[in-house]
Design an enzyme around this catalytic site. Structure first.
Site, PDB file in Angstrom:
ATOM      1  CD  GLU A 159      -2.724  -1.446   2.623  1.00  0.00           C
ATOM      2  OE1 GLU A 159      -2.775  -0.398   3.389  1.00  0.00           O
ATOM      3  OE2 GLU A 159      -3.748  -2.191   2.439  1.00  0.00           O
ATOM      4  CD  GLU A 242      -4.010  -5.667   3.566  1.00  0.00           C
ATOM      5  OE1 GLU A 242      -4.961  -4.831   4.054  1.00  0.00           O
ATOM      6  OE2 GLU A 242      -2.737  -5.639   3.909  1.00  0.00           O
TER       7      GLU A 242
END
Length: 310
Positions: A159, A242
């Site tokens: 991320e 995710e």
């Protein structure tokens, strides 16, 4: 000619990002072979609470186990928590059951923190000698996994472009750090059990075909199509690394959005069955129990019982 060009481009994009041992190559070949036909069911472990078994929570709700479990090295370096230091052993045990293993790393840097707002550490790195001890510590765990013949879907520096983690404080610094980590783990430490999963969330943060095997995107909002096609730009198979809500496999197939796997995030609010925004699997805040059962029984979805011996 156009077909040949596309085929050659795909072949190049899937070239090895690092030397692999036989079991890791077999796992990688399997992943490439099912992409576009199947979706692997995955679940993130609850790193900071050893007593919670996320695989069993999945089984209790669906009658099946995920094929993939996601673990975290978060508490192996510069951490004070007692839990979360048995992830390597749990991953080895899961692999021996026939499951696939993924690892990410919430990398603590100074004051034991990984969020940008909580640590003064910033990229770019002027002297990697300041951070190499952390990489070397995690290399010890990856080596233990290699010695146990466990291939690892290795998803470091996740991320990044969001900026909330310190490794996302500079695009150029992030790319340099990724390439440095790749070189240190594969060359200096000689690791051959890693399948490199890039999860930078922005195509401009891509560190290069030579250091990436697969691409992933973390989705907690309803923007699955946008995320898939943005990540697909680099020609690598794309995983939902995710998520909170599990996409409907039928709809994903109809849209041509073949996530290689989905990995539901873990629970954080107490016993099984509690509906809470902090529980990403248990309860029905993010996914109804009916939807979970539907997905886990979809013929396109690979659960542990459908995973071949690799």
């Amino acid at each position: 000619m156009r077909y040949l060009t596309l085929l050659l481009a795909f072949t190049f994009s899937c070239a090895s990002a690092a030397p692999r041992n036989a079991s890791t190559q077999a796992a990688y070949d399997y992943l490439l072979g099912i992409w576009g036909k199947n979706i692997i069911a995955g679940q993130a472990d609850l790193t900071w609470r050893d007593s919670t078994d996320m695989a069993e929570r999945v089984h209790a709700d669906t009658g099946k186990y995920p094929a993939l479990m996601g673990y975290d090295f978060m508490n192996y370096y510069d951490a004070t928590e007692a839990d979360g230091r048995h992830q390597t052993e749990e991953a080895i045990a899961w692999s021996r059951k026939g499951g696939l293993v993924s690892f990410h790393w919430h990398w603590r840097m100074q004051n034991g923190e990984f969020y940008t707002k909580k640590t003064p550490f910033r990229l770019p790195v002027n002297d990697y000698r300041d951070i190499d001890p952390a990489i070397d510590r995690i290399a010890q765990e990856l080596k233990r996994l290699q010695d146990a013949n466990v291939p690892v879907l290795w998803r470091p520096l996740h991320e990044a472009s969001g900026g909330w983690f310190w490794w996302g404080s500079s695009r150029e610094g992030y790319i340099a750090l990724w390439r440095h980590m790749h070189q240190r783990l594969t060359q200096q430490h000689g690791l051959r059990n890693l399948i490199w999963v890039w999860n930078g969330q922005d195509p401009s943060w891509y560190p290069g075909d030579d250091v990436v095997d697969l691409a992933g995107y973390d989705v907690y909002e309803n923007n699955y199509s946008e995320a898939y096609h943005k990540t697909r730009q680099h020609g690598k198979p794309v995983a939902l690394t995710e998520t909170s809500h599990i996409p409907d496999p039928e709809q994903s197939a109809a849209n041509g959005e073949w996530w290689l796997w989905f990995l539901v995030w873990n629970d954080g609010a107490g016993p099984a069955g509690v509906t809470s925004p902090d529980n990403f699997w248990t309860g029905e805040y993010h996914n109804t129990n009916a939807h979970k059962r539907k997905v886990y029984n979809d013929p396109r979805v690979i659960t542990l019982d459908r995973l071949p011996k690799l």
